[in-house]
Structures are given as structure tokens and as C-alpha cells.
Design a protein around this motif. Structure first.
Motif, PDB file in Angstrom:
ATOM      1  N   THR A 262       0.947  -1.148   0.172  1.00  0.00           N
ATOM      2  CA  THR A 262       0.008  -0.063   0.032  1.00  0.00           C
ATOM      3  C   THR A 262       0.927   1.146   0.160  1.00  0.00           C
ATOM      4  OG1 THR A 262      -1.643  -1.128   1.286  1.00  0.00           O
ATOM      5  CG2 THR A 262      -1.979   1.379   1.102  1.00  0.00           C
ATOM      6  N   CYS A 263       0.664   1.834  -1.187  1.00  0.00           N
ATOM      7  CA  CYS A 263       1.559   3.319  -1.204  1.00  0.00           C
ATOM      8  C   CYS A 263       1.005   4.350  -0.096  1.00  0.00           C
ATOM      9  CB  CYS A 263       1.452   3.897  -2.656  1.00  0.00           C
ATOM     10  SG  CYS A 263       2.639   5.361  -2.693  1.00  0.00           S
ATOM     11  N   HIS A 264       1.686   5.383  -0.153  1.00  0.00           N
ATOM     12  CA  HIS A 264       1.480   6.566   0.943  1.00  0.00           C
ATOM     13  C   HIS A 264      -0.066   7.212   0.348  1.00  0.00           C
ATOM     14  CE1 HIS A 264       3.005   9.799  -1.618  1.00  0.00           C
ATOM     15  NE2 HIS A 264       3.741   8.734  -1.911  1.00  0.00           N
ATOM     16  N   CYS A 265      -0.129   7.016  -1.019  1.00  0.00           N
ATOM     17  CA  CYS A 265      -1.362   7.706  -1.397  1.00  0.00           C
ATOM     18  C   CYS A 265      -2.478   6.867  -1.584  1.00  0.00           C
ATOM     19  CB  CYS A 265      -1.208   8.134  -3.249  1.00  0.00           C
ATOM     20  SG  CYS A 265      -1.073   6.655  -4.093  1.00  0.00           S
ATOM     21  N   GLY A 266      -2.609   5.603  -1.011  1.00  0.00           N
ATOM     22  CA  GLY A 266      -3.778   4.594  -0.735  1.00  0.00           C
ATOM     23  C   GLY A 266      -3.831   3.530  -1.923  1.00  0.00           C
ATOM     24  N   ARG A 267      -2.692   3.707  -3.064  1.00  0.00           N
ATOM     25  CA  ARG A 267      -2.836   2.755  -4.086  1.00  0.00           C
ATOM     26  C   ARG A 267      -2.654   1.519  -3.482  1.00  0.00           C
ATOM     27  NH1 ARG A 267      -4.823   4.517  -9.443  1.00  0.00           N
ATOM     28  NH2 ARG A 267      -5.492   6.726  -9.470  1.00  0.00           N
ATOM     29  N   GLU A 268      -3.042   0.154  -4.115  1.00  0.00           N
ATOM     30  CA  GLU A 268      -2.429  -1.111  -3.617  1.00  0.00           C
ATOM     31  C   GLU A 268      -2.013  -1.808  -4.807  1.00  0.00           C
ATOM     32  OE1 GLU A 268      -5.970  -2.702  -1.881  1.00  0.00           O
ATOM     33  OE2 GLU A 268      -5.856  -1.754   0.010  1.00  0.00           O
ATOM     34  N   HIS A 269      -1.163  -2.818  -4.558  1.00  0.00           N
ATOM     35  CA  HIS A 269      -0.592  -3.424  -5.706  1.00  0.00           C
ATOM     36  C   HIS A 269       0.035  -4.728  -4.971  1.00  0.00           C
ATOM     37  CE1 HIS A 269       2.067  -4.035  -9.250  1.00  0.00           C
ATOM     38  NE2 HIS A 269       2.880  -4.493  -8.650  1.00  0.00           N
ATOM     39  N   THR A 270      -0.094  -5.909  -6.050  1.00  0.00           N
ATOM     40  CA  THR A 270       0.561  -7.349  -5.425  1.00  0.00           C
ATOM     41  C   THR A 270       1.575  -7.830  -6.232  1.00  0.00           C
ATOM     42  OG1 THR A 270      -1.079  -8.441  -6.553  1.00  0.00           O
ATOM     43  CG2 THR A 270      -1.735  -7.916  -4.185  1.00  0.00           C
ATOM     44  N   ALA A 271       2.496  -8.489  -5.785  1.00  0.00           N
ATOM     45  CA  ALA A 271       3.669  -8.885  -6.650  1.00  0.00           C
ATOM     46  C   ALA A 271       4.332 -10.197  -5.565  1.00  0.00           C
ATOM     47  CB  ALA A 271       4.485  -7.951  -6.865  1.00  0.00           C
ATOM     48  N   GLN A 272       4.824 -11.018  -6.285  1.00  0.00           N
ATOM     49  CA  GLN A 272       5.695 -11.880  -5.654  1.00  0.00           C
ATOM     50  C   GLN A 272       7.382 -11.431  -5.501  1.00  0.00           C
ATOM     51  OE1 GLN A 272       5.157 -15.679  -8.109  1.00  0.00           O
ATOM     52  NE2 GLN A 272       3.404 -16.277  -6.693  1.00  0.00           N
ATOM     53  N   ASP A 273       7.582 -10.468  -6.155  1.00  0.00           N
ATOM     54  CA  ASP A 273       8.902  -9.999  -6.261  1.00  0.00           C
ATOM     55  C   ASP A 273       9.163  -8.720  -5.525  1.00  0.00           C
ATOM     56  OD1 ASP A 273      11.534  -9.361  -6.580  1.00  0.00           O
ATOM     57  OD2 ASP A 273      11.463  -8.994  -8.755  1.00  0.00           O
ATOM     58  N   PRO A 274       9.883  -8.878  -4.349  1.00  0.00           N
ATOM     59  CA  PRO A 274      10.010  -7.819  -3.441  1.00  0.00           C
ATOM     60  C   PRO A 274      10.637  -6.564  -4.107  1.00  0.00           C
ATOM     61  CG  PRO A 274      11.092  -9.638  -2.457  1.00  0.00           C
ATOM     62  CD  PRO A 274      10.562 -10.096  -3.776  1.00  0.00           C
ATOM     63  N   VAL A 275      11.533  -6.652  -5.094  1.00  0.00           N
ATOM     64  CA  VAL A 275      12.126  -5.626  -5.997  1.00  0.00           C
ATOM     65  C   VAL A 275      11.086  -5.061  -6.867  1.00  0.00           C
ATOM     66  CG1 VAL A 275      13.882  -5.186  -7.773  1.00  0.00           C
ATOM     67  CG2 VAL A 275      14.482  -6.726  -5.813  1.00  0.00           C
ATOM     68  N   GLU A 276      10.192  -5.733  -7.582  1.00  0.00           N
ATOM     69  CA  GLU A 276       9.188  -5.265  -8.291  1.00  0.00           C
ATOM     70  C   GLU A 276       8.084  -4.289  -7.581  1.00  0.00           C
ATOM     71  OE1 GLU A 276       4.971  -6.817 -10.157  1.00  0.00           O
ATOM     72  OE2 GLU A 276       6.534  -8.179  -9.986  1.00  0.00           O
ATOM     73  N   MET A 277       8.125  -4.740  -6.080  1.00  0.00           N
ATOM     74  CA  MET A 277       7.049  -3.963  -5.213  1.00  0.00           C
ATOM     75  C   MET A 277       7.703  -2.636  -4.831  1.00  0.00           C
ATOM     76  SD  MET A 277       4.305  -3.826  -3.533  1.00  0.00           S
ATOM     77  CE  MET A 277       3.541  -5.514  -3.449  1.00  0.00           C
ATOM     78  N   TRP A 278       8.956  -2.714  -4.642  1.00  0.00           N
ATOM     79  CA  TRP A 278       9.605  -1.520  -4.126  1.00  0.00           C
ATOM     80  C   TRP A 278       9.903  -0.572  -5.253  1.00  0.00           C
ATOM     81  CZ3 TRP A 278       9.345   0.700   0.220  1.00  0.00           C
ATOM     82  CH2 TRP A 278       9.359  -0.063   1.385  1.00  0.00           C
ATOM     83  N   GLU A 279       9.965  -0.908  -6.399  1.00  0.00           N
ATOM     84  CA  GLU A 279      10.041  -0.306  -7.719  1.00  0.00           C
ATOM     85  C   GLU A 279       8.868   0.496  -8.026  1.00  0.00           C
ATOM     86  OE1 GLU A 279      11.592  -2.783 -10.554  1.00  0.00           O
ATOM     87  OE2 GLU A 279      13.769  -2.441 -10.154  1.00  0.00           O
ATOM     88  N   TRP A 280       7.620  -0.334  -7.838  1.00  0.00           N
ATOM     89  CA  TRP A 280       6.301   0.209  -8.046  1.00  0.00           C
ATOM     90  C   TRP A 280       6.036   1.487  -6.942  1.00  0.00           C
ATOM     91  CZ3 TRP A 280       2.065   0.310  -4.697  1.00  0.00           C
ATOM     92  CH2 TRP A 280       0.725   0.826  -5.199  1.00  0.00           C
ATOM     93  N   MET A 281       6.461   1.192  -5.726  1.00  0.00           N
ATOM     94  CA  MET A 281       6.185   2.039  -4.707  1.00  0.00           C
ATOM     95  C   MET A 281       6.942   3.409  -4.944  1.00  0.00           C
ATOM     96  SD  MET A 281       5.484   0.127  -1.073  1.00  0.00           S
ATOM     97  CE  MET A 281       3.952  -0.484  -0.816  1.00  0.00           C
ATOM     98  N   LEU A 282       8.163   3.185  -5.214  1.00  0.00           N
ATOM     99  CA  LEU A 282       9.099   4.380  -5.310  1.00  0.00           C
ATOM    100  C   LEU A 282       8.898   4.982  -6.746  1.00  0.00           C
ATOM    101  CD1 LEU A 282      12.173   2.445  -3.624  1.00  0.00           C
ATOM    102  CD2 LEU A 282      10.569   4.456  -2.543  1.00  0.00           C
ATOM    103  N   ALA A 283       8.225   4.498  -7.396  1.00  0.00           N
ATOM    104  CA  ALA A 283       7.864   5.002  -8.942  1.00  0.00           C
ATOM    105  C   ALA A 283       6.698   5.938  -8.733  1.00  0.00           C
ATOM    106  CB  ALA A 283       7.678   4.473 -10.022  1.00  0.00           C
ATOM    107  N   HIS A 284       6.180   6.415  -7.478  1.00  0.00           N
ATOM    108  CA  HIS A 284       4.958   7.112  -7.327  1.00  0.00           C
ATOM    109  C   HIS A 284       5.092   8.510  -7.981  1.00  0.00           C
ATOM    110  CE1 HIS A 284       1.456   9.024  -5.104  1.00  0.00           C
ATOM    111  NE2 HIS A 284       2.145  10.093  -5.106  1.00  0.00           N
ATOM    112  N   PRO A 285       4.167   9.062  -8.970  1.00  0.00           N
ATOM    113  CA  PRO A 285       3.089   8.488  -9.086  1.00  0.00           C
ATOM    114  C   PRO A 285       3.075   7.817 -10.411  1.00  0.00           C
ATOM    115  CG  PRO A 285       2.921  10.712  -9.852  1.00  0.00           C
ATOM    116  CD  PRO A 285       4.159  10.389  -9.088  1.00  0.00           C
TER     117      PRO A 285
END
Length: 60
Positions: free
Chosen positions: A23-46
Motif C-alpha cells: 500500500t503506497c502512501h497515496c492509498g493505491r494498492e499492488h500485489t507482487a511476488q518479487d520484493p524488488v518489483e514491489m519497491w520499484e512500483w512504490m518508489l515510482a509514485h505516481p
């Protein structure tokens, strides 16, 4: 975990699976199996939130 700007990013492990739910600070949600993919998604906000799994709230 808090970013230097005070924004809160949350990643939970879904018990019994290899899935991470973020869950990003903006409230958007995402699921992934790869922790790197998850952090890249979050840190690419927006920009990283274009293909969200489940948008929440009034948008960003």
C-alpha cells in the motif's frame, strides 16, 4: 517504513502464499511476488501507479 519525506509505505506478506501486498502512501494498492518489483512500483509514485491492481480513494 517511512521515507525521508514522512510518507508511509506498507508491504505485507499474504500468509500461506508467496504474494506481497503493498500500500503506497497515496492509498493505491499492488500485489507482487518479487520484493524488488514491489519497491520499484512504490518508489515510482505516481508514474508507477498507472497499472494498479486496485485503486483506492478519490485518486491521486
Amino acid at each position: 517504513m517511512t521515507a525521508p519525506t514522512g510518507e508511509i509505505y506498507r508491504i505485507d506478506w499474504v500468509p500461506g502464499t508467496d504474494v506481497l501486498h503493498g500500500t503506497c502512501h497515496c492509498g493505491r494498492e499492488h500485489t507482487a511476488q518479487d520484493p524488488v518489483e514491489m519497491w520499484e512500483w512504490m518508489l515510482a509514485h505516481p508514474q508507477g501507479h498507472v497499472s494498479d491492481d486496485e485503486p483506492r480513494g478519490g485518486g491521486s
